[in-house]
Design an enzyme around this catalytic site. Structure first.
Site, PDB file in Angstrom:
ATOM      1  N   ASP A   1      10.619  19.528  18.824  1.00  0.00           N
ATOM      2  CA  ASP A   1      11.990  19.092  18.536  1.00  0.00           C
ATOM      3  C   ASP A   1      12.354  17.968  19.502  1.00  0.00           C
ATOM      4  OD1 ASP A   1      15.128  20.935  18.147  1.00  0.00           O
ATOM      5  OD2 ASP A   1      14.724  18.794  18.393  1.00  0.00           O
TER       6      ASP A   1
ATOM      7  N   GLY B   1      18.886  15.779   8.928  1.00  0.00           N
ATOM      8  CA  GLY B   1      17.583  15.567   9.582  1.00  0.00           C
ATOM      9  C   GLY B   1      17.677  15.438  11.096  1.00  0.00           C
TER      10      GLY B   1
ATOM     11  N   ASP C   1      18.856  13.039  12.780  1.00  0.00           N
ATOM     12  CA  ASP C   1      20.176  12.492  13.140  1.00  0.00           C
ATOM     13  C   ASP C   1      21.152  13.653  13.398  1.00  0.00           C
ATOM     14  OD1 ASP C   1      22.251   9.955  11.414  1.00  0.00           O
ATOM     15  OD2 ASP C   1      22.245  10.687  13.484  1.00  0.00           O
TER      16      ASP C   1
ATOM     17  N   TYR D   1      14.287   9.242   3.920  1.00  0.00           N
ATOM     18  CA  TYR D   1      14.049   7.862   3.449  1.00  0.00           C
ATOM     19  C   TYR D   1      12.684   7.696   2.782  1.00  0.00           C
ATOM     20  CZ  TYR D   1      18.399   6.036   5.489  1.00  0.00           C
ATOM     21  OH  TYR D   1      19.725   5.772   5.769  1.00  0.00           O
TER      22      TYR D   1
ATOM     23  N   ASN E   1      21.360   6.254  10.111  1.00  0.00           N
ATOM     24  CA  ASN E   1      21.690   5.425   8.931  1.00  0.00           C
ATOM     25  C   ASN E   1      22.617   4.315   9.421  1.00  0.00           C
ATOM     26  OD1 ASN E   1      24.593   6.214   8.577  1.00  0.00           O
ATOM     27  ND2 ASN E   1      23.645   8.221   8.360  1.00  0.00           N
TER      28      ASN E   1
ATOM     29  N   SER F   1      12.084   7.169   9.170  1.00  0.00           N
ATOM     30  CA  SER F   1      12.088   6.870   7.724  1.00  0.00           C
ATOM     31  C   SER F   1      11.180   7.770   6.894  1.00  0.00           C
ATOM     32  CB  SER F   1      11.686   5.405   7.443  1.00  0.00           C
ATOM     33  OG  SER F   1      12.772   4.539   7.706  1.00  0.00           O
ATOM     34  N   THR F   2      10.464   8.713   7.501  1.00  0.00           N
ATOM     35  CA  THR F   2       9.492   9.502   6.712  1.00  0.00           C
ATOM     36  C   THR F   2      10.088  10.780   6.141  1.00  0.00           C
ATOM     37  OG1 THR F   2       8.711  10.775   8.625  1.00  0.00           O
ATOM     38  CG2 THR F   2       7.614   8.656   8.178  1.00  0.00           C
ATOM     39  N   GLY F   3      11.370  11.013   6.356  1.00  0.00           N
ATOM     40  CA  GLY F   3      12.020  12.205   5.783  1.00  0.00           C
ATOM     41  C   GLY F   3      12.847  11.825   4.576  1.00  0.00           C
TER      42      GLY F   3
HETATM   43  N1  APR Z   1      12.825  16.564  16.030  1.00  0.00           N
HETATM   44  C1  APR Z   1      11.838  15.698  15.660  1.00  0.00           C
HETATM   45  N2  APR Z   1      11.672  15.254  14.404  1.00  0.00           N
HETATM   46  C2  APR Z   1      12.541  15.717  13.466  1.00  0.00           C
HETATM   47  C3  APR Z   1      13.587  16.617  13.768  1.00  0.00           C
HETATM   48  C4  APR Z   1      13.701  17.037  15.116  1.00  0.00           C
HETATM   49  N3  APR Z   1      14.665  17.888  15.504  1.00  0.00           N
HETATM   50  N4  APR Z   1      14.266  16.879  12.605  1.00  0.00           N
HETATM   51  C5  APR Z   1      13.652  16.182  11.636  1.00  0.00           C
HETATM   52  N5  APR Z   1      12.616  15.486  12.138  1.00  0.00           N
HETATM   53  C6  APR Z   1      11.671  14.595  11.467  1.00  0.00           C
HETATM   54  C7  APR Z   1      11.462  14.800   9.992  1.00  0.00           C
HETATM   55  O1  APR Z   1      10.570  15.881   9.754  1.00  0.00           O
HETATM   56  C8  APR Z   1      10.855  13.454   9.626  1.00  0.00           C
HETATM   57  O2  APR Z   1       9.469  13.463   9.928  1.00  0.00           O
HETATM   58  O3  APR Z   1      12.193  13.287  11.558  1.00  0.00           O
HETATM   59  C9  APR Z   1      11.550  12.467  10.584  1.00  0.00           C
HETATM   60  C10 APR Z   1      12.593  11.575   9.931  1.00  0.00           C
HETATM   61  O4  APR Z   1      13.271  12.322   8.920  1.00  0.00           O
HETATM   62  P1  APR Z   1      14.867  12.162   8.714  1.00  0.00           P
HETATM   63  O5  APR Z   1      15.564  12.833   9.819  1.00  0.00           O
HETATM   64  O6  APR Z   1      15.144  12.615   7.315  1.00  0.00           O
HETATM   65  O7  APR Z   1      15.145  10.607   8.858  1.00  0.00           O
HETATM   66  P2  APR Z   1      14.842   9.408   7.856  1.00  0.00           P
HETATM   67  O8  APR Z   1      13.738   9.705   6.901  1.00  0.00           O
HETATM   68  O9  APR Z   1      14.717   8.218   8.751  1.00  0.00           O
HETATM   69  O10 APR Z   1      16.192   9.324   7.009  1.00  0.00           O
HETATM   70  C11 APR Z   1      17.355   8.900   7.670  1.00  0.00           C
HETATM   71  O11 APR Z   1      18.588  10.821   6.961  1.00  0.00           O
HETATM   72  O12 APR Z   1      19.506  12.301   8.432  1.00  0.00           O
HETATM   73  C12 APR Z   1      19.772  11.213   7.645  1.00  0.00           C
HETATM   74  O13 APR Z   1      21.557  10.089   8.784  1.00  0.00           O
HETATM   75  C13 APR Z   1      20.185  10.017   8.456  1.00  0.00           C
HETATM   76  O14 APR Z   1      20.840   8.833   6.505  1.00  0.00           O
HETATM   77  C14 APR Z   1      19.844   8.923   7.504  1.00  0.00           C
HETATM   78  C15 APR Z   1      18.542   9.398   6.886  1.00  0.00           C
END
Ligand code: APR
Length: 198
Positions: free
Chosen positions: A38, A60, A62, A149, A52, A145-147
């Protein structure tokens, strides 16, 4: 020179940490590590938030960072006026162990022909530039961006590792720590680090 990703002896807490072997390029002083965990728990100078463009929180990573940092983080984010995709802005870390949070909106994946790879590279490069400006010696980054996005993890990881190496070559950084939320993602980082020469 083929790098080897070697596993350190399991540290306290059983978290697996991988560190590139000593086969670093001449002139590269810092190291790249991969941990599964984490990002809000990382004891580094700065953590990167995959935000974002509003910079006003979300889900996520964020959401996790805002929850862990507390309400003062959002209050400071409100003063930033948002950020364009690929930009990066710095706030304090408040209740986080990290002193700073570097917020960057990565690109949304739209198939790969809308400049997403270049924008993701710019996000990483901007984060490393802010890290240098604040004098951070260690920075932890999620897989931007791998979640939500939907940027494919393999392609995103190649970009992340390339930009990390460039940042380490520029000097000033001791550790770039990739923090993967899943073992699957961590294995991709380890594979890319072990395979990418130079
Ligand atoms: N620690 C580390 N990595 C994490 C955690 C954490 N606590 N929570 C999630 N992740 C990982 C996810 O598994 C993924 O591999 O972070 C990576 C990015 O995923 P997202 O958080 O969905 O971010 P992203 O794909 O960049 O999308 C951004 O999602 O949360 C919203 O406000 C954000 O609109 C924006 C969008």
């Amino acid at each position: 020179m083929l790098r080897s990703a070697v596993r350190d002896a399991a540290p306290a807490g059983g978290r697996r940490r991988w560190r590139e072997g000593t086969g670093k390029r001449a002139g590269m002083t810092g190291r790249i590590t991969v941990v599964e965990g984490d990002i809000t728990e990382q004891d580094v100078d700065a953590i990167v938030n995959a935000a974002n463009p509003s910079l006003l929180g979300g889900g996520g990573v964020d959401g996790a960072i805002h929850r862990a940092a507390g309400p003062e983080l959002l209050a400071e984010c409100r003063t930033l006026g948002g950020a364009a995709t690929g930009e990066a802005k710095v706030t304090r870390g408040y209740r986080l162990r990290a002193r700073y949070v570097i917020h960057t909106p990565g690109p949304v994946w739209r198939g790969g022909r809308a400049g997403e790879p270049e924008l993701l590279a710019r996000s990483y490069a901007s984060c490393f530039a802010r890290a240098r400006e604040i004098g951070a010696r260690s920075v932890a980054l999620p897989a931007i961006s791998t979640g939500a996005y939907r940027f494919p993890i393999e392609a995103a990881t190649v970009i992340a590792v390339r930009e990390a190496r460039r940042a380490l070559d520029a000097g000033g950084l001791e550790e770039v720590r990739f923090v993967c939320f899943t073992r699957r993602d961590a294995d991709v980082y380890r594979r890319v680090l072990a395979a990418a020469p130079g």
